[in-house]
Design an enzyme around this catalytic site. Structure first.
Site, short mmCIF file in Angstrom:
data_model
loop_
_atom_site.label_atom_id
_atom_site.label_comp_id
_atom_site.label_asym_id
_atom_site.label_seq_id
_atom_site.Cartn_x
_atom_site.Cartn_y
_atom_site.Cartn_z
N HIS A 200 67.28 -6.23 -50.26
CA HIS A 200 66.41 -6.16 -48.92
C HIS A 200 65.73 -4.69 -49.06
CE1 HIS A 200 66.49 -6.97 -44.56
NE2 HIS A 200 65.62 -5.87 -44.71
N ALA A 201 64.38 -4.98 -48.72
CA ALA A 201 63.56 -3.68 -48.94
C ALA A 201 64.29 -2.32 -48.19
CB ALA A 201 62.35 -3.86 -48.34
N HIS A 202 64.34 -1.27 -48.79
CA HIS A 202 64.79 -0.07 -48.07
C HIS A 202 64.49 1.17 -48.91
CE1 HIS A 202 67.65 -1.14 -51.47
NE2 HIS A 202 67.92 -0.05 -51.67
N ILE A 203 64.11 2.30 -48.00
CA ILE A 203 63.66 3.58 -48.26
C ILE A 203 65.08 4.44 -48.15
CG2 ILE A 203 62.23 5.42 -47.86
CD1 ILE A 203 60.08 3.49 -46.58
#
Ligand SMILES: [Zn+2]
Length: 131
Positions: free
Chosen positions: A91-94
């Site tokens: 899941h997209a994460h920065i």
């Protein structure tokens, strides 16, 4: 929403988190295995696999910057490393990683080097984010 995605579960409130920021589209919370003090993850509330799948990429990074600036203010971080490897959770994460003169990472951030904080300390750290 993806049924078994850990970050989707956090968005749905099924897994607790140390929240530091939330708006309509994004959520930021402390990494439970912080690389440094104040290390937060910024995610879109909708499930996207990669950061560049997020429709408003610019807004997404603006949120990350807000979180980073708050860590500078709260903890006196020297600078912030914004990391987007993307393989750890689907899941997209920065990763917003505050860097300190005496942190244990040297020139590069090493994902294997984490710091331990108690539940109380994590709650206190999360409270210090003024966003
Ligand atoms: Zn997800």
């Amino acid at each position: 929403m993806a049924e078994n995605c850990v970050f989707c579960k956090i968005v749905r409130g099924e897994i607790p988190c140390y929240k530091v920021y939330e708006d309509e589209d994004f959520l930021a919370f402390l990494d439970v295995k912080p690389l440094t003090k104040g290390n937060a993850l910024v995610i879109p509330k909708k499930h996207y696999r990669w950061v560049d799948d997020v429709p408003d990429f610019g807004e997404y990074f603006e949120v990350a910057r807000k979180v980073g600036q708050a860590t500078k203010k709260a903890f006196g971080a020297e600078f912030i490393s914004y990391i987007t490897i993307g393989l750890e959770v689907s899941h997209a994460h920065i990763r917003v990683v505050p860097r300190y003169k005496d942190d244990k990472h040297g020139g590069l951030v090493t994902l294997e080097v984490t710091e331990d904080f108690s539940d109380e300390e994590m709650k206190d750290i999360a409270k210090k984010f003024d966003i």
